[in-house]
Design a protein around this motif. Sequence first.
Motif, PDB file in Angstrom:
ATOM      1  N   TYR A   1      19.171  48.002 -45.293  1.00 22.04           N
ATOM      2  CA  TYR A   1      18.458  48.016 -46.579  1.00 22.04           C
ATOM      3  C   TYR A   1      19.183  47.147 -47.600  1.00 22.04           C
ATOM      4  O   TYR A   1      18.582  46.369 -48.338  1.00 22.04           O
ATOM      5  N   VAL A   2      20.476  47.254 -47.600  1.00 17.37           N
ATOM      6  CA  VAL A   2      21.266  46.476 -48.556  1.00 17.37           C
ATOM      7  C   VAL A   2      21.145  44.993 -48.239  1.00 17.37           C
ATOM      8  O   VAL A   2      20.997  44.164 -49.143  1.00 17.37           O
ATOM      9  N   LEU A   3      21.224  44.660 -46.920  1.00 21.13           N
ATOM     10  CA  LEU A   3      21.184  43.251 -46.573  1.00 21.13           C
ATOM     11  C   LEU A   3      19.828  42.649 -46.912  1.00 21.13           C
ATOM     12  O   LEU A   3      19.745  41.514 -47.384  1.00 21.13           O
ATOM     13  N   VAL A   4      18.787  43.443 -46.618  1.00 21.70           N
ATOM     14  CA  VAL A   4      17.437  42.924 -46.895  1.00 21.70           C
ATOM     15  C   VAL A   4      17.314  42.616 -48.406  1.00 21.70           C
ATOM     16  O   VAL A   4      16.785  41.582 -48.789  1.00 21.70           O
ATOM     17  N   LYS A   5      17.816  43.519 -49.196  1.00 18.31           N
ATOM     18  CA  LYS A   5      17.629  43.364 -50.649  1.00 18.31           C
ATOM     19  C   LYS A   5      18.481  42.242 -51.225  1.00 18.31           C
ATOM     20  O   LYS A   5      18.039  41.516 -52.129  1.00 18.31           O
ATOM     21  N   PHE A   6      19.655  42.067 -50.694  1.00 16.46           N
ATOM     22  CA  PHE A   6      20.574  41.096 -51.324  1.00 16.46           C
ATOM     23  C   PHE A   6      20.956  39.986 -50.364  1.00 16.46           C
ATOM     24  O   PHE A   6      22.069  39.441 -50.486  1.00 16.46           O
ATOM     25  N   ASN A   7      20.032  39.669 -49.400  1.00 17.80           N
ATOM     26  CA  ASN A   7      20.354  38.642 -48.421  1.00 17.80           C
ATOM     27  C   ASN A   7      20.616  37.313 -49.113  1.00 17.80           C
ATOM     28  O   ASN A   7      21.576  36.593 -48.792  1.00 17.80           O
ATOM     29  N   GLU A   8      19.750  36.954 -49.977  1.00 12.52           N
ATOM     30  CA  GLU A   8      19.900  35.690 -50.691  1.00 12.52           C
ATOM     31  C   GLU A   8      21.200  35.659 -51.500  1.00 12.52           C
ATOM     32  O   GLU A   8      21.890  34.642 -51.558  1.00 12.52           O
ATOM     33  N   ARG A   9      21.516  36.760 -52.097  1.00  4.13           N
ATOM     34  CA  ARG A   9      22.729  36.798 -52.952  1.00  4.13           C
ATOM     35  C   ARG A   9      23.982  36.676 -52.104  1.00  4.13           C
ATOM     36  O   ARG A   9      24.936  36.008 -52.497  1.00  4.13           O
TER      37      ARG A   9
ATOM     38  N   GLU B   1      11.634  42.012 -39.087  1.00  2.09           N
ATOM     39  CA  GLU B   1      10.582  42.479 -39.983  1.00  2.09           C
ATOM     40  C   GLU B   1      10.685  43.974 -40.213  1.00  2.09           C
ATOM     41  O   GLU B   1      10.412  44.457 -41.306  1.00  2.09           O
ATOM     42  N   GLU B   2      11.125  44.674 -39.187  1.00  2.00           N
ATOM     43  CA  GLU B   2      11.170  46.134 -39.327  1.00  2.00           C
ATOM     44  C   GLU B   2      12.235  46.570 -40.334  1.00  2.00           C
ATOM     45  O   GLU B   2      12.159  47.639 -40.918  1.00  2.00           O
ATOM     46  N   TRP B   3      13.265  45.706 -40.499  1.00  2.00           N
ATOM     47  CA  TRP B   3      14.306  46.054 -41.505  1.00  2.00           C
ATOM     48  C   TRP B   3      13.710  46.032 -42.905  1.00  2.00           C
ATOM     49  O   TRP B   3      14.157  46.778 -43.786  1.00  2.00           O
ATOM     50  N   ARG B   4      12.751  45.174 -43.045  1.00  2.00           N
ATOM     51  CA  ARG B   4      12.182  45.028 -44.369  1.00  2.00           C
ATOM     52  C   ARG B   4      11.391  46.249 -44.782  1.00  2.00           C
ATOM     53  O   ARG B   4      11.108  46.445 -45.945  1.00  2.00           O
ATOM     54  N   ARG B   5      11.020  47.039 -43.789  1.00  2.00           N
ATOM     55  CA  ARG B   5      10.241  48.218 -44.117  1.00  2.00           C
ATOM     56  C   ARG B   5      11.123  49.424 -44.477  1.00  2.00           C
ATOM     57  O   ARG B   5      10.615  50.482 -44.754  1.00  2.00           O
ATOM     58  N   ILE B   6      12.437  49.260 -44.401  1.00  2.00           N
ATOM     59  CA  ILE B   6      13.343  50.395 -44.723  1.00  2.00           C
ATOM     60  C   ILE B   6      13.384  50.530 -46.261  1.00  2.00           C
ATOM     61  O   ILE B   6      13.635  49.557 -46.969  1.00  2.00           O
ATOM     62  N   THR B   7      13.130  51.769 -46.659  1.00  2.00           N
ATOM     63  CA  THR B   7      13.158  52.037 -48.097  1.00  2.00           C
ATOM     64  C   THR B   7      14.548  52.563 -48.513  1.00  2.00           C
ATOM     65  O   THR B   7      15.388  52.905 -47.667  1.00  2.00           O
ATOM     66  N   GLN B   8      14.748  52.644 -49.811  1.00  2.00           N
ATOM     67  CA  GLN B   8      16.040  53.153 -50.357  1.00  2.00           C
ATOM     68  C   GLN B   8      16.222  54.603 -49.957  1.00  2.00           C
ATOM     69  O   GLN B   8      17.342  55.029 -49.638  1.00  2.00           O
ATOM     70  N   GLU B   9      15.137  55.317 -49.945  1.00  2.00           N
ATOM     71  CA  GLU B   9      15.224  56.726 -49.600  1.00  2.00           C
ATOM     72  C   GLU B   9      15.609  56.898 -48.136  1.00  2.00           C
ATOM     73  O   GLU B   9      16.431  57.741 -47.786  1.00  2.00           O
TER      74      GLU B   9
END
Length: 1634
Positions: free
Chosen positions: A1588-1596, A1610-1618
């Motif tokens: 989840y962290v990598l998906v959100k801040f991959n660019e950073r 693609e399935e990683w992208r579906r992981i929510t914070q919860e």
Amino acid sequence: MSLKRHKRLSSKKKKSPKDNLQAEVLHELGLEAYQTIPLDVSSMLDIITWTLGNQSPLEPSDLPKAFLQCLWLLRQDARTPWCESLHNLVTNDDNNSTRKVLSSFKGDSQGAINPLDLITAVYMSASTFLQQEISKRMMQCQFSIPLVLPNKDPEEPSCFLLWPLRGIVGQWRSHPLNKYRRIQEGDLATTCMPLVSFVRLGCCSVSKSQVLNHMLRGVTSSCQTFLHRGMEGGQLPKRLSGGLVEIGWHLPTGDSTKDVFPVPLVFSNLRGDASVHEKCLTFLCKASSAIVVFCGNLKEKEKQLLASCKDTNSKLILIDLLDTERNESRVVGFVDENLEKYMGLPEESVIQGRGLSEDALASKLCDTLKNLLPDRLKLITLEEAAQLAAEVGLNVDEGPICQKAMASVEEVLKGLDEGSDEYRRKQLPLQGPLWSKLAELEKAESKQRKERTEIDPQLQKEKNDIMAELRSYKMTPAMKIFTDALFTKDKVKRAYFLSWLTLRLKKTTKQNKMQDLLTNLQTTTEPLSQQTDHQHDAIMAQETSITLQEKENVLNSVSEDQSCLLESGENSTLSFKEKKTNESELTLTTDDSTSGMQPMSLDDCADPSYEPDTCALGPEHFLREIGLIFELAHISPSSGSQNVLRLPSLATDLLLYGIPLELMDGDASNIPIQWLGCVFGELKRRLPQEQCRTRVLTNLGDYNARNAEILSALFGVKFPEWKKQTSRGVYMVALCLPENLRKDMKCDVLLLIEVKGLCSVSLDSKRNILGDDNEMATFATGLSDFLMHSMSSHPGSDFETNLSVRVNALLRIKEYGSMPFCQFFVQNENVNSKLHASQLRYVSQVLLQTSNIDKDGKTTSCTVSVKGPWNKMSLSEPVDTDYSGDVLKFKEILFEALKRSAAKAEAPVLPEFMRRLCSVWDAIKEESFSIGLQNTDIALAFSLLCTEFFYWENNLLDNMKSWLMGATKKIFTTKGEALDASIQNDLLSELKKEASEEVKAEVNKLTSIAETYVMKEETLKMRSDKFIPILMSNIDNLQDRVTEEITERLEAVYESHYSSTQLKKFEALLEEEQESEVDALVEKSKTTKILLQDAEIEDEFEAVWGKILSNFEFRPSETEDIAPRVEDILRQNLISRGLQKHMKKLEMIGQNQNSDFQVCDEHFGYRSRLKQMFEDNNKQHKVEAQQVANNIIEECKQYIADKCNKPADFSDGYITELLQNIEKSLNEKSMETRSAFEVDLKVYLCNASCQDFQNLHNRYAKDAELLTCITEKKSMYLAEFIYNFRKRDQCQRVAQAFISMVIKPTVLDYINRPLGISLAEEIQGKAQQYHSSQAFHQSLLEEMIKEDQFEVFLEYLLFYDNFRLRKIQETVTAHLTESSNLGQWRHQRLCEIVGKIEEAVNESTEGISGVLNDTKPLLERVCLTLEKGDVNVIRTCLTGPLFSITVEWNRFAKCLLESVAAMQMDLDQEFSKNVDTTQFLNCLPVQPQDYLFKKVKGCDKRCPLCRAPCEEEDMGHEVHNALLHRPKGMQPYASSSVSCISCPESMSEDKDTHDTSTTSNVLHSLYPDWSFSPDNPNSTKASDYWRYVLVKFNERFAQEFKREPTKIPEEWRRITQEQALNSLKEVFLTRTSV
């Protein structure tokens, strides 16, 4: 004797003396101007008469004036030549001797004048007459007198001073071979004596003048006749006195134990080296009986001079003082033989003085001179010496004018050799019996006129006969020459004439007295012992009796002396056997060896019944004749001439010059009224119109009281001396006051009156001498404003007669209507004189207190005893050292009395004085007194009554003094709290009332005693109608005075008690305020850490002082004049009532009003007055108005009295209410009066109330003394304030240093040491995540995902340990912010340690008090006590001097505890503030974040692939395991070398199981201590967090790590914070369950 004076003329051109050294000295002394117009005798009035104190000279120009002032006071230090500044320099010099100090002053030094130069300069600047006065006083002081005065021009010859020595009279008693010794008196200028001169040749180490002093007075005498280098200023260089010749006399007293020589001698002293002053040496060699030469380093010139001295007729005595070792050129060196052989002198004529002291040398010289006495020394007079001086070329001061004046005197006295009585009959006929008889007839006529009876025809006939005989008078030749001599315009010639006349008449008197003595001795028929039986007992009389044979010896001796006297001056070489003397009076007495009597003075040897010489003449007889000539011109106008009419102007000239004016002829008991009137008229014309105010001071003494000498000592004036003449009379001198005294005394002219010959014995049996004495005394007393009674200690004074004459005079003048102030001058401390003065003082005070001038009794007379020089046996006795101070004291008393009289009465002008003189003389002629001129009993009885009265008065005063002591105790027993106005007013009122009653009772007793005494004495009883009113008036005054004094004393006692109480109160307040201020200053010093300077402390004290003074309850400190306030209130009242036209009447407010309120016509209108004119009783309206006014006045006086009795200060409302009462009373009465009646009544009552209300106000304005006392102690209070601060500040600073350097670090250490652990444990108790490392890691991850910030994840990944530590720090900080326990913990610990410190201080100071040498033992004891209680004390700084002070233990312990308390307060305050966590945490020995970090740190190992932390919690585990591996896209580096190897998170991305197993095995082989298991079912879920962290801040991440973004499934992208958060919780939950 007449001497022709020759002045040697010089052919050389005179050189101007402007630039010589002599002129320089005269300029320094300010005497340069007097070389042209010399100082005269009259100028001494400004210098001497008005001097009231000893004024030290401030600069050289003050020295001559100071010298003359001191000389006129006969002070022994008159010749001190230093200004005050130089004198202080010498007397205060401790390191250098006087000689060294003086040596630093050159010849032109300001303020440094040799005393010889000072005397020489004064003589150079004085007239010959002033020189004569100076010489007389220098003789009295036993100073040497200039005989030859150097000229101010060195090229001109010196001057022989003969005139200043004329008139100097000396007394001596020689030591004859037989037992008959007589006291001799002679004019020292004309008396034959041996003259011994002393000169110096060369330099000598011996002081010639000191040797002379020892020879004159003896070695033991302190008298310094000749100035010498051992005296003050004697070391200073002589710039003016070189060549001065001084003389001094040795006059034996008859006491062989005191006298150095048995006969009188004259010693002369040549100043300077004789070789420089050859002319003076030549003169001395010719004139001297013996010449003594002090020989020093003689050279050829000195040898020649010495040889010339040998050729004279004088005896030559040489003193060899040459030191042979230092000088080879002595006389013996010239001739190779000793001095006596060279000079051809006998051995006794040369004295070896080498190595001898001054006193030893003087003793040898005295022995040598005694061997030459009595017959080997020639005798010489100073007159003869003057002739010799002229012969050698010296100037002589008696020039042509002097000789002409002497010739005129001889013409005037032509015929005097026939006898004085015959001369007076022929040349002074107006003073004969006709003048006396005329006085008697005029008195008898005045008495008849007073009694209003018909004038006796016989009396008229006798008077007409006398007048007819007087009309035939023509001016005698002697009087014509006398008046012509006085009319001369040359004042110097006139002065010479009068002086020569005095000297010539004195000489004639001496000759007559000696002839009378011979006659008396030849005619006496009884031994001398019988004349003195009343002085000695029978045994003494037998021993001292003189046989007839002895009497013949005396006659022969006296005859021989007389023959020598007659030959005096004709043969100057007579031997001493001829006894060539010029005695003026001879008195025989027995030898001391047989009678046992001490040497007696001339006065002591006189017979008490001394009879004056009727044939003696004086200048006053001629001046009296002048007055009678002018008086006769008024009786017979035809007998007057132009010169006669000029006589008043002449008398005025003489009066202003200092010659006394005779007011009353005491011989004839008559007064020339017309003469005196014209003289006073001329005197008034001479004086400015505004300078005619007069005061009269009279010296009243008997003929033995030395009146002339006393007035001369006090005022520098000259009156005729009774001792040498017989004229009786009242004389006056006029003194013009200087400007400064005119203002103080409010008069311009002081008239000095002297009564001459009072109570003397008259040879004329027909004269009523007692009546004449009473007339003179009454006349002089009646003229006087001030009466100075001179009390003689002469044994011949008739005590009762003298007393009765003076008392009668006072009684008569009191009856006449005036009364002078009396002062008493006692000559020497004689019992009779003091008794006489006391009785007269009692009489004068009794009479004075009945006069209007002294109703208050505050003017008191005083008695001053002066031991003057007038009673000396001879001039060889020194003047008493207290004489000058006593004279100044008495003069100051007289001047103060003059000033006081100026405030009481206005001085009359000259015409009023003349009218007063005429009035007093008329009363005397008429005998307008109840006490007759012959009555003595009344005076003696009244004097005894006055003495008794003062004894009774003293008893009364003693009784009241005892009562006052009791009242004082009663006041002082009053407590301070009770000193309020009301209570004290009641107490004072009660005591005042009691005092008044006590005084009244004592006065009643005194009245009864006085009346009984008067009625018991017959003499007083006959005059009871006169004396009882006098006594009653005195008693009434005494009652008022004592009552007032007791009242004032009571108020003073109360004021003293009140002031002392107030002072204590003030000091208590000041101490309290100072204590507070000292504490504040100490606190300020402690706070600012700056040492306060004294100036700052003084400023603080001034603030405290001002605060206390401003707030202290003082009564008004200054007395305010309330009259302007009263006037202003009355002015406003009149304005409000429209009465402005009467404003001018307000000027009366504040002035004394002596009359009662009187109704006048102005108070009524015109109609009212017109109406009353036609009524029968036309004065009724005035009577009614007066009655109304009186009633209102009485009511207002009662109102004023009530207000004054209240215990309150004056208020303006009192006047306002008073005016309202007046208006109310006037409105109630219906009268036809004008507004002037109301205004006048208001002005009268307001003015009357001013004095009472002023006294009331003054009663409340007496704290000025208290304020003065407090102000005087201000410096003491300030010093105490500074001391207290310094000591307390020192204690405080040391205590504060100990607290700050030792105690505070210890306290903070004690508080902070456990706080870190306590905080950590508290945080653990509240936050569960700090219980384990996994929990803490889980909480961090949860917190990061919730924050959802890239920077946080990046810090976590890159700086894991720092990140965790920061999070703990934030937790601690947050906890510190929110927690309330920290303050409680610290406060608790603070209280614990402070309690221990206080216990330690108290334990260390227990049983110790006082002052110790060192505070360090106490401080070390405190530290040891604390260490025993498990307190770690840091005391390394106790070493050194900082804590070593001497201090009072109690004070220091208090300072310690105060500092501890202050520290506790500061720390409490600090603890109560918001905590600066960083600063606070830095102070903790154990950091809570470090403590917690250790608790949750866990394993330090990280996954070698993804850097995930090991989550194993077991201590000592060998295989590490990370629960949450991180995707490789989150790594900061590229996996090049291990690209085929991934952590479990990476492996889960591959679906091939075989490949995963293979990779796991490979990793296990690479990292055996790490666990990489692909079989973990939770691995996929576990990685959801980081996916989840990598998906959100991959660019950073890619941007931060500078690489391409990671390819994310693609399935990683579906992981929510919860989901990510849940996966995290599942992983840690699973781990916990496992």
